[in-house]
Design a protein around this motif. Sequence first.
Motif, PDB file in Angstrom:
ATOM      1  N   PRO A  19      40.827  43.288  36.653  1.00 19.24           N
ATOM      2  CA  PRO A  19      41.593  44.400  36.094  1.00 19.24           C
ATOM      3  C   PRO A  19      41.366  45.717  36.854  1.00 19.24           C
ATOM      4  O   PRO A  19      40.432  45.831  37.635  1.00 19.24           O
ATOM      5  CB  PRO A  19      41.004  44.514  34.677  1.00 19.24           C
ATOM      6  CG  PRO A  19      39.576  44.083  34.834  1.00 19.24           C
ATOM      7  CD  PRO A  19      39.594  43.022  35.907  1.00 19.24           C
ATOM      8  N   GLY A  20      42.247  46.672  36.591  1.00 24.71           N
ATOM      9  CA  GLY A  20      41.991  48.049  37.019  1.00 24.71           C
ATOM     10  C   GLY A  20      42.846  48.557  38.146  1.00 24.71           C
ATOM     11  O   GLY A  20      43.152  49.745  38.193  1.00 24.71           O
ATOM     12  N   TYR A  21      43.210  47.675  39.077  1.00 27.32           N
ATOM     13  CA  TYR A  21      43.971  48.160  40.243  1.00 27.32           C
ATOM     14  C   TYR A  21      45.221  47.304  40.452  1.00 27.32           C
ATOM     15  O   TYR A  21      45.546  46.932  41.582  1.00 27.32           O
ATOM     16  CB  TYR A  21      43.135  48.055  41.506  1.00 27.32           C
ATOM     17  CG  TYR A  21      41.874  48.884  41.599  1.00 27.32           C
ATOM     18  CD1 TYR A  21      41.930  50.277  41.627  1.00 27.32           C
ATOM     19  CD2 TYR A  21      40.632  48.265  41.730  1.00 27.32           C
ATOM     20  CE1 TYR A  21      40.770  51.025  41.760  1.00 27.32           C
ATOM     21  CE2 TYR A  21      39.461  49.005  41.870  1.00 27.32           C
ATOM     22  CZ  TYR A  21      39.541  50.386  41.886  1.00 27.32           C
ATOM     23  OH  TYR A  21      38.410  51.121  42.032  1.00 27.32           O
ATOM     24  N   PRO A  50      36.979  47.541  34.859  1.00 25.74           N
ATOM     25  CA  PRO A  50      35.548  47.668  35.101  1.00 25.74           C
ATOM     26  C   PRO A  50      35.050  46.601  36.076  1.00 25.74           C
ATOM     27  O   PRO A  50      35.731  45.579  36.275  1.00 25.74           O
ATOM     28  CB  PRO A  50      34.936  47.439  33.700  1.00 25.74           C
ATOM     29  CG  PRO A  50      35.909  46.534  33.017  1.00 25.74           C
ATOM     30  CD  PRO A  50      37.263  46.942  33.528  1.00 25.74           C
ATOM     31  N   PRO A  51      33.875  46.809  36.659  1.00 28.75           N
ATOM     32  CA  PRO A  51      33.317  45.778  37.541  1.00 28.75           C
ATOM     33  C   PRO A  51      32.916  44.536  36.754  1.00 28.75           C
ATOM     34  O   PRO A  51      32.747  44.586  35.533  1.00 28.75           O
ATOM     35  CB  PRO A  51      32.081  46.456  38.149  1.00 28.75           C
ATOM     36  CG  PRO A  51      31.759  47.607  37.265  1.00 28.75           C
ATOM     37  CD  PRO A  51      33.016  47.993  36.539  1.00 28.75           C
ATOM     38  N   THR A  52      32.777  43.421  37.479  1.00 25.25           N
ATOM     39  CA  THR A  52      32.444  42.147  36.822  1.00 25.25           C
ATOM     40  C   THR A  52      30.920  42.047  36.730  1.00 25.25           C
ATOM     41  O   THR A  52      30.272  41.385  37.527  1.00 25.25           O
ATOM     42  CB  THR A  52      33.030  40.989  37.646  1.00 25.25           C
ATOM     43  OG1 THR A  52      34.327  41.372  38.108  1.00 25.25           O
ATOM     44  CG2 THR A  52      33.143  39.724  36.814  1.00 25.25           C
ATOM     45  N   ASP A  53      30.350  42.727  35.735  1.00 22.94           N
ATOM     46  CA  ASP A  53      28.889  42.831  35.697  1.00 22.94           C
ATOM     47  C   ASP A  53      28.272  42.490  34.347  1.00 22.94           C
ATOM     48  O   ASP A  53      27.052  42.620  34.193  1.00 22.94           O
ATOM     49  CB  ASP A  53      28.451  44.238  36.147  1.00 22.94           C
ATOM     50  CG  ASP A  53      29.069  45.340  35.292  1.00 22.94           C
ATOM     51  OD1 ASP A  53      29.908  45.039  34.417  1.00 22.94           O
ATOM     52  OD2 ASP A  53      28.713  46.513  35.514  1.00 22.94           O
ATOM     53  N   ALA A  56      30.916  39.788  28.960  1.00 23.47           N
ATOM     54  CA  ALA A  56      32.218  40.106  28.353  1.00 23.47           C
ATOM     55  C   ALA A  56      33.255  40.436  29.426  1.00 23.47           C
ATOM     56  O   ALA A  56      34.408  39.997  29.357  1.00 23.47           O
ATOM     57  CB  ALA A  56      32.068  41.278  27.386  1.00 23.47           C
ATOM     58  N   ARG A  57      32.847  41.194  30.423  1.00 21.68           N
ATOM     59  CA  ARG A  57      33.790  41.559  31.486  1.00 21.68           C
ATOM     60  C   ARG A  57      34.155  40.342  32.338  1.00 21.68           C
ATOM     61  O   ARG A  57      35.283  40.207  32.803  1.00 21.68           O
ATOM     62  CB  ARG A  57      33.187  42.668  32.349  1.00 21.68           C
ATOM     63  CG  ARG A  57      33.149  43.985  31.600  1.00 21.68           C
ATOM     64  CD  ARG A  57      32.321  45.031  32.301  1.00 21.68           C
ATOM     65  NE  ARG A  57      32.458  46.304  31.631  1.00 21.68           N
ATOM     66  CZ  ARG A  57      31.859  47.420  32.023  1.00 21.68           C
ATOM     67  NH1 ARG A  57      31.077  47.418  33.102  1.00 21.68           N
ATOM     68  NH2 ARG A  57      32.026  48.538  31.359  1.00 21.68           N
ATOM     69  N   PHE A  58      33.182  39.466  32.528  1.00 22.78           N
ATOM     70  CA  PHE A  58      33.460  38.230  33.270  1.00 22.78           C
ATOM     71  C   PHE A  58      34.476  37.385  32.501  1.00 22.78           C
ATOM     72  O   PHE A  58      35.439  36.867  33.075  1.00 22.78           O
ATOM     73  CB  PHE A  58      32.157  37.451  33.484  1.00 22.78           C
ATOM     74  CG  PHE A  58      32.306  36.255  34.378  1.00 22.78           C
ATOM     75  CD1 PHE A  58      32.124  36.359  35.747  1.00 22.78           C
ATOM     76  CD2 PHE A  58      32.631  35.018  33.846  1.00 22.78           C
ATOM     77  CE1 PHE A  58      32.270  35.254  36.576  1.00 22.78           C
ATOM     78  CE2 PHE A  58      32.781  33.905  34.662  1.00 22.78           C
ATOM     79  CZ  PHE A  58      32.596  34.030  36.033  1.00 22.78           C
ATOM     80  N   ALA A  59      34.268  37.278  31.187  1.00 26.37           N
ATOM     81  CA  ALA A  59      35.187  36.469  30.361  1.00 26.37           C
ATOM     82  C   ALA A  59      36.588  37.064  30.385  1.00 26.37           C
ATOM     83  O   ALA A  59      37.587  36.340  30.453  1.00 26.37           O
ATOM     84  CB  ALA A  59      34.656  36.391  28.926  1.00 26.37           C
ATOM     85  N   GLU A  60      36.666  38.398  30.349  1.00 26.91           N
ATOM     86  CA  GLU A  60      37.982  39.063  30.380  1.00 26.91           C
ATOM     87  C   GLU A  60      38.689  38.737  31.702  1.00 26.91           C
ATOM     88  O   GLU A  60      39.873  38.385  31.734  1.00 26.91           O
ATOM     89  CB  GLU A  60      37.788  40.577  30.250  1.00 26.91           C
ATOM     90  CG  GLU A  60      39.076  41.364  30.275  1.00 26.91           C
ATOM     91  CD  GLU A  60      38.883  42.856  30.616  1.00 26.91           C
ATOM     92  OE1 GLU A  60      39.877  43.573  30.679  1.00 26.91           O
ATOM     93  OE2 GLU A  60      37.726  43.277  30.861  1.00 26.91           O
TER      94      GLU A  60
END
Length: 387
Positions: A19-21, A50-53, A56-60
């Motif tokens: 996401p994001g760009y 957001p960065p993949t860190d 939750a962000r990885f799952a998204e």
Amino acid sequence: MATVRLPGLIDAHVHLREPGYTHKEDFYTGTAAALAGGVTAVLDMPNTVPPTDTPARFAEKAALAASKAVCDVGLFVGATTDQLDAYLPIAQRACGLKIYVSETFGSLRIEDLGLLHRFFRSWRERAAGDALSLSKGGKSQVADTDERTTQFAIRNSQFGPVAVHAEELMLPVCLNLSHLYGVPLHIVHVTRRSEIELIRRAKEQGYPVTCEVTPHHLFLSSDDLSRLGARGDMRPRLAAPDDVAALWENLPIVDIFATDHAPHTLTEKALPTPPPGVPGVETLLPLLLTAVHDGRLTLDDILLRCVENPRRIYGLPPQPDTFVEVDVDARYELTDASQRTKAGWTPFAGHSVFGKVEKVTLRGQVAYDGHRILAEPGSGKVLFQSV
Ligand code: NCD
Ligand code: ZN
């Protein structure tokens, strides 16, 4: 006209920007560009917003890829200063850990030696712990867990390497940390003579290191900068002709050709401070086949570095019934207009190349027919999600 059937290529270094760009690229446009270039699996970098860190962000990100991708996608997790090693619980679902140690696009740069220690140590402990629990459950081939076998335990448990963007003096720092902690290290986009020669020496000494080189660093140099302007600006920067010569001289120790597909729009590239990075996923195969035509590479050189080695280094699953039909004699000019990336340009515009992708079959289904993407969004798999 000679049509050759190849396995689907793997591009082990792309930025699909979601996401994001998504004005630059998204999982559909980036993987469609990959298919048009004969690439059937890509490994996506974590410098998104957001960065993949975190888990939750990885799952998204995995959910976005699963619904849109038309080729297979592996996802890196990234080391960041605010979430530290929060990704560890899902590390096994990532193709590897990316650490940006040198100047890059985005805010993920790590410049603190203490933090680097932490990232290497925690990745190793997590991988070793995982290998131990697997061996107790009888699923792993890991026989024992003494110090000497731990390095191999990391691979047997399908834990990916630590992949670093480390230039100049940061390269020996990362080589040493990998050696001291026994963590397999993959050096992305190597550009300089001093760097490739250091990696050669480290390999001779038995360090657990592999490396990759991009087509733009093989086929362009700082001599092209005045012609290309911001279209030739990426990190690492285009290097001097002698550095390019060193990459070719040291081809036997180059494990992977990967593009660092880093799309930015032409509007952004025209800004006073343009973002560094160039698209590349769909020009990888024709550029390499042109080098075969010129007698600088063999087809086996390509298959080793774009299929076998990425699969081995990242532990990627095979893709059954997946192949690319390419007319290796078809000659044409690369243009901005013919690029499928949302960015809509290539630093190789005007280059005459050999090798036209005529058909891509992914798991028995025609995914690209030489003109159109036939694969449905979501037909690409997100790798490693069942662990
Ligand atoms: C990359 C990007 O745009 O994400 N840019 C680049 O110049 N290579 C970041 C990176 O790979 O360092
Ligand atoms: Zn990159």
